[in-house]
Design a protein around this motif. Sequence first.
Motif, PDB file in Angstrom:
ATOM      1  N   PHE A 131     -65.270  28.268  17.853  1.00  0.00           N
ATOM      2  CA  PHE A 131     -64.824  29.641  18.112  1.00  0.00           C
ATOM      3  C   PHE A 131     -65.232  30.075  19.518  1.00  0.00           C
ATOM      4  CE2 PHE A 131     -65.739  34.187  18.239  1.00  0.00           C
ATOM      5  CZ  PHE A 131     -64.495  34.700  17.920  1.00  0.00           C
ATOM      6  N   LEU A 132     -66.496  29.844  19.860  1.00  0.00           N
ATOM      7  CA  LEU A 132     -66.988  30.249  21.183  1.00  0.00           C
ATOM      8  C   LEU A 132     -66.247  29.522  22.300  1.00  0.00           C
ATOM      9  CD1 LEU A 132     -70.811  30.436  20.478  1.00  0.00           C
ATOM     10  CD2 LEU A 132     -69.244  32.345  20.813  1.00  0.00           C
ATOM     11  N   PHE A 133     -66.089  28.211  22.168  1.00  0.00           N
ATOM     12  CA  PHE A 133     -65.411  27.452  23.214  1.00  0.00           C
ATOM     13  C   PHE A 133     -63.940  27.858  23.341  1.00  0.00           C
ATOM     14  CE2 PHE A 133     -69.162  24.973  23.429  1.00  0.00           C
ATOM     15  CZ  PHE A 133     -69.112  24.286  24.631  1.00  0.00           C
ATOM     16  N   THR A 181     -59.254  24.290  23.629  1.00  0.00           N
ATOM     17  CA  THR A 181     -58.556  24.276  22.337  1.00  0.00           C
ATOM     18  C   THR A 181     -58.859  23.045  21.494  1.00  0.00           C
ATOM     19  OG1 THR A 181     -56.622  23.284  23.393  1.00  0.00           O
ATOM     20  CG2 THR A 181     -56.653  25.694  23.181  1.00  0.00           C
ATOM     21  N   ASN A 182     -59.350  21.980  22.089  1.00  0.00           N
ATOM     22  CA  ASN A 182     -59.598  20.745  21.332  1.00  0.00           C
ATOM     23  C   ASN A 182     -61.092  20.441  21.228  1.00  0.00           C
ATOM     24  OD1 ASN A 182     -59.972  20.103  24.027  1.00  0.00           O
ATOM     25  ND2 ASN A 182     -59.100  18.063  23.841  1.00  0.00           N
ATOM     26  N   TYR A 183     -61.923  21.467  21.136  1.00  0.00           N
ATOM     27  CA  TYR A 183     -63.370  21.276  21.144  1.00  0.00           C
ATOM     28  C   TYR A 183     -63.846  20.374  20.005  1.00  0.00           C
ATOM     29  CZ  TYR A 183     -68.346  22.112  20.842  1.00  0.00           C
ATOM     30  OH  TYR A 183     -69.697  21.922  20.769  1.00  0.00           O
ATOM     31  N   GLN A 184     -63.370  20.622  18.783  1.00  0.00           N
ATOM     32  CA  GLN A 184     -63.832  19.824  17.639  1.00  0.00           C
ATOM     33  C   GLN A 184     -63.551  18.346  17.854  1.00  0.00           C
ATOM     34  OE1 GLN A 184     -61.876  21.714  14.288  1.00  0.00           O
ATOM     35  NE2 GLN A 184     -63.803  22.640  13.669  1.00  0.00           N
ATOM     36  N   GLN A 185     -62.358  18.039  18.289  1.00  0.00           N
ATOM     37  CA  GLN A 185     -61.986  16.643  18.498  1.00  0.00           C
ATOM     38  C   GLN A 185     -62.836  16.015  19.596  1.00  0.00           C
ATOM     39  OE1 GLN A 185     -57.897  16.164  19.614  1.00  0.00           O
ATOM     40  NE2 GLN A 185     -58.055  13.979  19.869  1.00  0.00           N
ATOM     41  N   LEU A 219     -70.168  23.682  13.699  1.00  0.00           N
ATOM     42  CA  LEU A 219     -68.948  23.239  14.358  1.00  0.00           C
ATOM     43  C   LEU A 219     -67.947  24.380  14.484  1.00  0.00           C
ATOM     44  CD1 LEU A 219     -67.357  20.963  15.665  1.00  0.00           C
ATOM     45  CD2 LEU A 219     -66.594  20.275  13.388  1.00  0.00           C
ATOM     46  N   GLU A 220     -67.793  25.152  13.428  1.00  0.00           N
ATOM     47  CA  GLU A 220     -66.861  26.284  13.477  1.00  0.00           C
ATOM     48  C   GLU A 220     -67.327  27.356  14.453  1.00  0.00           C
ATOM     49  OE1 GLU A 220     -66.112  27.691   9.529  1.00  0.00           O
ATOM     50  OE2 GLU A 220     -64.904  25.938   9.025  1.00  0.00           O
TER      51      GLU A 220
END
Length: 135
Positions: free
Chosen positions: A59-61, A68-72, A54-55
């Motif tokens: 980072f790549l995205f 900026t909200n890739y994880q969510q 996930l990290e």
Amino acid sequence: MEKKISKEHLAVIQLRDALKLYYDESYISAITLSGAAEEILGQLAKSKTRTNSLELDSFLFREILGVTNYQQERNRLRNELKHKFKGIESTKYSSFKKTAELHISAAIMNLKLAKGFIPENEPLIVKYCAELGIN
């Protein structure tokens, strides 16, 4: 007599079962189960390598695509499938299959980060990796 199972072994079982569901085209259940495996293996990977799938993806995205909200967003569908949120009566989706592949692949990446290799004694994991070109 109390029995114990390691978190890694537990996550591999979850991943194996998620792959069975994936191959049976039960993508919704494959998403939630592989997501559980991904979380456990992600914590193990982070404890060994200081990072996880996930990290790395975030980072790549963020750095390359400016997302900026890739994880969510990445976990939105999985979380909506697992939980009932106030005011949300339905779930938007584009492809349950692709979302299952995302979480299964992330769990496998975390497993590889945690162990340093993909276990050859797990035929479903090996099969999936071969089909998707993961090594």
